[in-house]
Design an enzyme around this catalytic site. Structure first.
Site, PDB file in Angstrom:
ATOM      1  N   HIS A 184      -4.810   1.700   7.169  1.00 41.73           N
ATOM      2  CA  HIS A 184      -3.360   1.906   6.938  1.00 41.73           C
ATOM      3  C   HIS A 184      -2.831   2.355   8.139  1.00 41.73           C
ATOM      4  O   HIS A 184      -3.363   3.010   8.957  1.00 41.73           O
ATOM      5  CB  HIS A 184      -3.137   3.072   5.749  1.00 41.73           C
ATOM      6  N   GLU A 199       0.830  -1.375   0.122  1.00 40.87           N
ATOM      7  CA  GLU A 199      -0.033  -0.019  -0.225  1.00 40.87           C
ATOM      8  C   GLU A 199       0.782   1.250   0.062  1.00 40.87           C
ATOM      9  O   GLU A 199       0.204   2.534   0.360  1.00 40.87           O
ATOM     10  CB  GLU A 199      -1.060  -0.107   1.319  1.00 40.87           C
ATOM     11  N   CYS A 232      -3.013  11.405   3.462  1.00 42.03           N
ATOM     12  CA  CYS A 232      -3.261  10.426   2.494  1.00 42.03           C
ATOM     13  C   CYS A 232      -3.169  11.044   1.235  1.00 42.03           C
ATOM     14  O   CYS A 232      -2.972  10.422   0.120  1.00 42.03           O
ATOM     15  CB  CYS A 232      -5.031   9.791   2.541  1.00 42.03           C
TER      16      CYS A 232
HETATM   17  O1  SUG Z   1      -8.015   3.047  -0.021  1.00 40.84           O
HETATM   18  N1  SUG Z   1     -10.882   5.151  -0.117  1.00 40.84           N
HETATM   19  C1  SUG Z   1      -9.174   5.024   0.096  1.00 40.84           C
HETATM   20  C2  SUG Z   1      -8.746   5.775   1.085  1.00 40.84           C
HETATM   21  C3  SUG Z   1      -7.351   5.735   1.110  1.00 40.84           C
HETATM   22  C4  SUG Z   1      -6.621   6.806   2.283  1.00 40.84           C
HETATM   23  N2  SUG Z   1      -5.232   6.721   1.974  1.00 40.84           N
HETATM   24  C5  SUG Z   1      -4.443   6.557   3.427  1.00 40.84           C
HETATM   25  N3  SUG Z   1      -4.737   6.284   4.469  1.00 40.84           N
HETATM   26  N4  SUG Z   1      -2.933   6.826   3.044  1.00 40.84           N
HETATM   27  C6  SUG Z   1      -8.929   3.423   0.342  1.00 40.84           C
HETATM   28  O2  SUG Z   1      -9.615   2.913   1.120  1.00 40.84           O
HETATM   29  C7  SUG Z   1     -12.993   4.751  -0.995  1.00 40.84           C
HETATM   30  C8  SUG Z   1     -13.288   4.703  -2.340  1.00 40.84           C
HETATM   31  C9  SUG Z   1     -15.024   4.491  -2.354  1.00 40.84           C
HETATM   32  O3  SUG Z   1     -15.485   3.692  -1.405  1.00 40.84           O
HETATM   33  O4  SUG Z   1     -15.526   4.918  -3.286  1.00 40.84           O
HETATM   34  C10 SUG Z   1     -11.372   4.461  -0.999  1.00 40.84           C
HETATM   35  O5  SUG Z   1     -10.936   4.030  -1.933  1.00 40.84           O
END
Ligand code: SUG
Length: 417
Positions: A230, A162, A348
């Site tokens: 994460h 990730e 993020c």
């Molecule tokens: O991978 N949300 C992302 C958020 C990522 C956050 N990044 C970090 N913590 N670095 C994920 O879960 C949601 C998309 C949706 O449900 O439409 C999403 O992909």
């Protein structure tokens, strides 16, 4: 060579929507099916970048990936009536969270003294697994100078990776040799553990990191269970400072001891669960903050989401911290609520790269003139709102493709079309 930290924020793409695609990401699940506001989302992201530039911090950006991804749907033989999550995946603007674009090891840490970047395969979530080939194309443009950078393809999909969201670097200063801390999850809990230990180890080997200055640390199962999908939802590091929740790691005391052994000047700020519970940390995204070193010896600032500032218990803790004599001297709230509703806070939205600004493709660096231009494009071309039943709409798809092309054209980055 003057090495500085550059934050590359993801420009929030015109397909930003709430499809509830990420099991284990509580915000994304809670907002599934709501109407999104891509234009407001992108403007919020840009306002954050501008605020950081106003602090005197170098700022870069990465562009939205081509969406909707018709080729991906074709390869999955998707047809109307098939799984709607796949259609939503093809429309996802998830590349905005560039902390998941790659893992970055700055030049002072690597054997060949180049900055190494490995694109993250993101295989745990199907809508994110399609990102990396386009991401790596972009990274190869932005960091094309092979004397200073090495950009690697993602590690094989047998092990989930990730990117920087599960990686921390600590050093006496950005330009000094550092230690790198990879945080992995152990599968078997209620929610997926997205970062596999073997993926972390492969990235560290590829980057030529010295084993004696690299730590592999298990994320606490309780944190994953509480919605920290994460590590960057429960911990953030910057230079000599680590800011983390007491329950961030399976063995937080042992992790702190290991860090201090490798980096005696480390300053570790642990937030006790008795003062901010894991649930409060996840709900407020206190740790999904940008911990930055301000220029001119002003110390460090923590750029938190407005949700953390507004959370009574978190705010109480922040006020007490500021009244003390710790290394974090300022807390600066920002409004990124459209991204937050999908589980993406200020941290993020950015990928940190330590490099000499002159060695980066200047088209990916932001200044006020370019920021104003991008704002104009967003205001003129990004949809105001997307409701779930609009995913798949041919007219909207045309508008979105055209919007991205306008952006690429204006930035001189047509080769990413
Ligand atoms: O991978 N949300 C992302 C958020 C990522 C956050 N990044 C970090 N913590 N670095 C994920 O879960 C949601 C998309 C949706 O449900 O439409 C999403 O992909």
């Amino acid at each position: 060579m003057s090495l500085v930290e550059i934050n590359f924020d993801g420009l929030i793409g015109p397909t930003h929507n709430y499809a509830g695609l990420s099991w284990g990401n509580l915000a994304a699940t809670a907002h599934a099916g709501q109407v999104s506001q891509p234009r407001a989302a992108a403007l919020q992201g840009l306002a954050k970048m501008r605020a950081n530039m106003a602090l005197g911090l170098p700022q870069g950006f990465l562009l939205p990936l081509p969406r909707p991804n018709a080729g991906w749907l074709d390869r999955l033989a998707w047809a109307p009536g098939a799984d709607p999550a796949l259609l939503a995946g093809a429309w996802s603007a998830s590349a905005m969270w560039t902390a998941n674009a790659a893992t970055v090891s700055p030049a002072p840490d690597t054997a060949d003294e180049r900055c190494h970047l490995t694109a993250a395969n993101l295989v745990t979530m199907p809508h994110r697994a399609q990102e990396w080939p386009d991401t790596v194309r972009q990274l190869r443009l932005a960091f094309a100078d092979g004397r200073h950078f090495a950009v690697h393809d993602a590690v094989p999909p047998c092990f989930g990776d990730e990117g920087a969201a599960n990686h921390m670097r600590m050093a006496a200063a950005h330009g000094a040799p550092g230690i790198e801390i990879f945080v992995y999850g152990r599968p078997g809990g209620r929610f997926p553990a997205r970062q596999h230990e073997q993926a972390s180890r492969a990235v560290a080997r590829r980057h030529g990191l010295a084993p004696a200055r690299t730590l592999f640390v298990e994320q606490s199962p309780a944190a994953i269970e509480a919605g920290a999908f994460h590590n960057d939802v429960v911990a953030v590091a910057n230079e000599r400072v680590l800011f983390a929740h007491e329950q961030a790691f399976a063995d937080t005391d042992g992790t702190c001891r290991a860090i201090r052994r490798l980096l005696p000047e480390a300053e570790i700020v642990i937030v006790p669960a008795a003062e901010v519970s894991l649930a409060d940390a996840v709900a407020s995204y206190l740790f999904n903050a940008q911990l930055v070193t301000l220029p001119a010896n002003e110390g460090m600032a923590l750029i938190v989401p407005g949700e953390a500032w507004a959370h009574p218990r978190v705010r109480g803790w922040l006020d007490r911290m500021l009244a003390g004599n710790g290394p974090i001297r300022q807390v600066l709230p920002v409004d990124v609520r459209e991204s937050m509703a999908n589980g993406g806070g200020p941290a993020c939205l950015r990928l940190r790269v330590v490099a000499d600004l002159a060695t980066v493709d200047q088209r990916f660096l932001l200044d006020e003139r370019k920021a104003a231009l991008i704002v104009q494009i967003i205001e003129g071309h990004w949809p105001e709102a997307i409701a779930p039943d609009q995913l798949g709409d041919a007219g909207l798809a045309r508008q979105i493709v055209a919007a991205r092309h306008t952006l690429l054209g204006e930035l001189g980055l047509e080769e990413l079309a």
